[in-house]
Every structure is written in structure tokens, then in C-alpha cells.
Design a protein around this motif. Sequence first.
Motif, PDB file in Angstrom:
ATOM      1  N   ARG A  27       8.119  13.871   9.267  1.00  0.00           N
ATOM      2  CA  ARG A  27       8.119  15.342   9.350  1.00  0.00           C
ATOM      3  C   ARG A  27       6.723  15.895   9.128  1.00  0.00           C
ATOM      4  NH1 ARG A  27      12.485  14.710   5.735  1.00  0.00           N
ATOM      5  NH2 ARG A  27      11.315  15.863   4.169  1.00  0.00           N
ATOM      6  N   GLU A  28       5.993  15.307   8.191  1.00  0.00           N
ATOM      7  CA  GLU A  28       4.633  15.783   7.912  1.00  0.00           C
ATOM      8  C   GLU A  28       3.686  15.479   9.071  1.00  0.00           C
ATOM      9  OE1 GLU A  28       3.797  13.843   4.194  1.00  0.00           O
ATOM     10  OE2 GLU A  28       4.804  15.413   3.035  1.00  0.00           O
ATOM     11  N   ILE A  29       3.722  14.270   9.589  1.00  0.00           N
ATOM     12  CA  ILE A  29       2.824  13.878  10.684  1.00  0.00           C
ATOM     13  C   ILE A  29       3.060  14.746  11.926  1.00  0.00           C
ATOM     14  CG2 ILE A  29       2.343  12.020  12.352  1.00  0.00           C
ATOM     15  CD1 ILE A  29       2.783  10.071   9.965  1.00  0.00           C
ATOM     16  N   PHE A  30       4.322  15.025  12.237  1.00  0.00           N
ATOM     17  CA  PHE A  30       4.649  15.769  13.456  1.00  0.00           C
ATOM     18  C   PHE A  30       4.946  17.244  13.194  1.00  0.00           C
ATOM     19  CE2 PHE A  30       5.469  11.343  14.475  1.00  0.00           C
ATOM     20  CZ  PHE A  30       4.676  11.216  15.597  1.00  0.00           C
ATOM     21  N   ASN A  31       4.640  17.699  11.980  1.00  0.00           N
ATOM     22  CA  ASN A  31       4.797  19.103  11.601  1.00  0.00           C
ATOM     23  C   ASN A  31       6.196  19.638  11.915  1.00  0.00           C
ATOM     24  OD1 ASN A  31       3.985  21.551  10.497  1.00  0.00           O
ATOM     25  ND2 ASN A  31       3.296  22.331  12.476  1.00  0.00           N
ATOM     26  N   ILE A  32       7.209  18.886  11.523  1.00  0.00           N
ATOM     27  CA  ILE A  32       8.596  19.308  11.698  1.00  0.00           C
ATOM     28  C   ILE A  32       8.998  20.098  10.462  1.00  0.00           C
ATOM     29  CG2 ILE A  32      10.977  18.526  11.983  1.00  0.00           C
ATOM     30  CD1 ILE A  32       9.794  15.992  13.342  1.00  0.00           C
ATOM     31  N   GLN A  33       9.379  21.345  10.672  1.00  0.00           N
ATOM     32  CA  GLN A  33       9.714  22.260   9.583  1.00  0.00           C
ATOM     33  C   GLN A  33      11.209  22.566   9.576  1.00  0.00           C
ATOM     34  OE1 GLN A  33       7.275  23.240   7.438  1.00  0.00           O
ATOM     35  NE2 GLN A  33       5.891  21.945   8.629  1.00  0.00           N
ATOM     36  N   PRO A  34      11.764  22.957   8.415  1.00  0.00           N
ATOM     37  CA  PRO A  34      13.168  23.360   8.377  1.00  0.00           C
ATOM     38  C   PRO A  34      13.418  24.479   9.395  1.00  0.00           C
ATOM     39  CG  PRO A  34      12.316  23.148   6.154  1.00  0.00           C
ATOM     40  CD  PRO A  34      11.129  23.018   7.087  1.00  0.00           C
ATOM     41  N   GLY A  35      14.493  24.360  10.135  1.00  0.00           N
ATOM     42  CA  GLY A  35      14.844  25.360  11.143  1.00  0.00           C
ATOM     43  C   GLY A  35      14.265  25.072  12.520  1.00  0.00           C
ATOM     44  N   ASP A  36      13.367  24.093  12.633  1.00  0.00           N
ATOM     45  CA  ASP A  36      12.818  23.735  13.946  1.00  0.00           C
ATOM     46  C   ASP A  36      13.921  23.196  14.854  1.00  0.00           C
ATOM     47  OD1 ASP A  36      10.247  24.412  13.282  1.00  0.00           O
ATOM     48  OD2 ASP A  36       9.516  22.357  13.091  1.00  0.00           O
ATOM     49  N   THR A  37      13.755  23.403  16.141  1.00  0.00           N
ATOM     50  CA  THR A  37      14.650  22.828  17.133  1.00  0.00           C
ATOM     51  C   THR A  37      13.953  21.627  17.749  1.00  0.00           C
ATOM     52  OG1 THR A  37      15.624  24.977  17.632  1.00  0.00           O
ATOM     53  CG2 THR A  37      15.852  23.267  19.307  1.00  0.00           C
ATOM     54  N   LEU A  38      14.652  20.509  17.796  1.00  0.00           N
ATOM     55  CA  LEU A  38      14.104  19.295  18.389  1.00  0.00           C
ATOM     56  C   LEU A  38      14.898  18.951  19.643  1.00  0.00           C
ATOM     57  CD1 LEU A  38      13.762  17.132  15.156  1.00  0.00           C
ATOM     58  CD2 LEU A  38      12.027  18.562  16.243  1.00  0.00           C
ATOM     59  N   ILE A  39      14.236  18.313  20.593  1.00  0.00           N
ATOM     60  CA  ILE A  39      14.921  17.844  21.786  1.00  0.00           C
ATOM     61  C   ILE A  39      15.160  16.346  21.606  1.00  0.00           C
ATOM     62  CG2 ILE A  39      12.767  17.471  23.048  1.00  0.00           C
ATOM     63  CD1 ILE A  39      14.269  18.292  25.600  1.00  0.00           C
ATOM     64  N   ILE A  40      16.360  15.909  21.939  1.00  0.00           N
ATOM     65  CA  ILE A  40      16.693  14.499  21.825  1.00  0.00           C
ATOM     66  C   ILE A  40      17.032  14.001  23.225  1.00  0.00           C
ATOM     67  CG2 ILE A  40      18.306  12.811  20.856  1.00  0.00           C
ATOM     68  CD1 ILE A  40      18.620  14.743  18.468  1.00  0.00           C
ATOM     69  N   LEU A  41      16.280  13.029  23.684  1.00  0.00           N
ATOM     70  CA  LEU A  41      16.496  12.442  25.006  1.00  0.00           C
ATOM     71  C   LEU A  41      17.153  11.086  24.806  1.00  0.00           C
ATOM     72  CD1 LEU A  41      12.959  13.215  26.475  1.00  0.00           C
ATOM     73  CD2 LEU A  41      15.040  14.588  26.684  1.00  0.00           C
ATOM     74  N   ALA A  42      18.099  10.739  25.671  1.00  0.00           N
ATOM     75  CA  ALA A  42      18.805   9.476  25.487  1.00  0.00           C
ATOM     76  C   ALA A  42      19.108   8.799  26.820  1.00  0.00           C
ATOM     77  CB  ALA A  42      20.107   9.721  24.730  1.00  0.00           C
ATOM     78  N   ASP A  43      19.105   7.501  26.779  1.00  0.00           N
ATOM     79  CA  ASP A  43      19.463   6.652  27.905  1.00  0.00           C
ATOM     80  C   ASP A  43      20.265   5.502  27.313  1.00  0.00           C
ATOM     81  OD1 ASP A  43      18.940   4.106  29.547  1.00  0.00           O
ATOM     82  OD2 ASP A  43      18.232   5.674  30.925  1.00  0.00           O
ATOM     83  N   LYS A  44      21.461   5.241  27.845  1.00  0.00           N
ATOM     84  CA  LYS A  44      22.314   4.202  27.277  1.00  0.00           C
ATOM     85  C   LYS A  44      21.626   2.847  27.200  1.00  0.00           C
ATOM     86  CE  LYS A  44      26.973   5.841  28.090  1.00  0.00           C
ATOM     87  NZ  LYS A  44      28.282   5.480  28.657  1.00  0.00           N
ATOM     88  N   GLU A  45      20.742   2.559  28.147  1.00  0.00           N
ATOM     89  CA  GLU A  45      20.081   1.255  28.160  1.00  0.00           C
ATOM     90  C   GLU A  45      18.777   1.244  27.362  1.00  0.00           C
ATOM     91  OE1 GLU A  45      19.691  -0.229  32.123  1.00  0.00           O
ATOM     92  OE2 GLU A  45      21.802   0.192  32.584  1.00  0.00           O
ATOM     93  N   GLN A  46      18.054   2.383  27.327  1.00  0.00           N
ATOM     94  CA  GLN A  46      16.745   2.392  26.689  1.00  0.00           C
ATOM     95  C   GLN A  46      16.741   2.994  25.288  1.00  0.00           C
ATOM     96  OE1 GLN A  46      13.639   3.864  29.203  1.00  0.00           O
ATOM     97  NE2 GLN A  46      14.506   2.889  31.004  1.00  0.00           N
TER      98      GLN A  46
END
Length: 68
Positions: A27-46
Motif C-alpha cells: 500500500r505504501e509503495i503504490f500509494n493505495i489509500q483507504p477508499g481508493d478504487t482498484l481495478i482487478i484484471l483476471a484470466d483463468k489461465e494467467q
Amino acid sequence: MENSTGKYAWTATVGTKGQLVIPKEAREIFNIQPGDTLIILADKEQGIAIPPKNTFDKYFQTIFGGKK
């Protein structure tokens, strides 16, 4: 854990409500703060990826062909 190339690896815990706990160092390295919205990408194989916030527009353009 960091190596000399600036690449990192952590473990994360999924709670009983299905929430993912992102390690404090990440969280510190990527400056992720409470209340931030993150995108999650997914692939069943990867697997799953959580790209940095400043790349949202790039991924949106790639996935949805420029339609906002």
C-alpha cells in the motif's frame, strides 16, 4: 520482499467476507489509500493482476476500445 530490480512479492490474506488484505508495504509503495478504487484484471489461465491506479485509463482504453 524486494529484489534489486524493484520487483516485489507478498502474500495476501482473504478474509471470511472475501475481502483481500493488501500488505502495508505494498500500500505504501503504490500509494493505495483507504477508499481508493482498484481495478482487478483476471484470466483463468494467467491469474489475477491489480495494476497501479495511474494505469486505469490505459487499461480501460485497451479493454473497451476507447468508449467511456
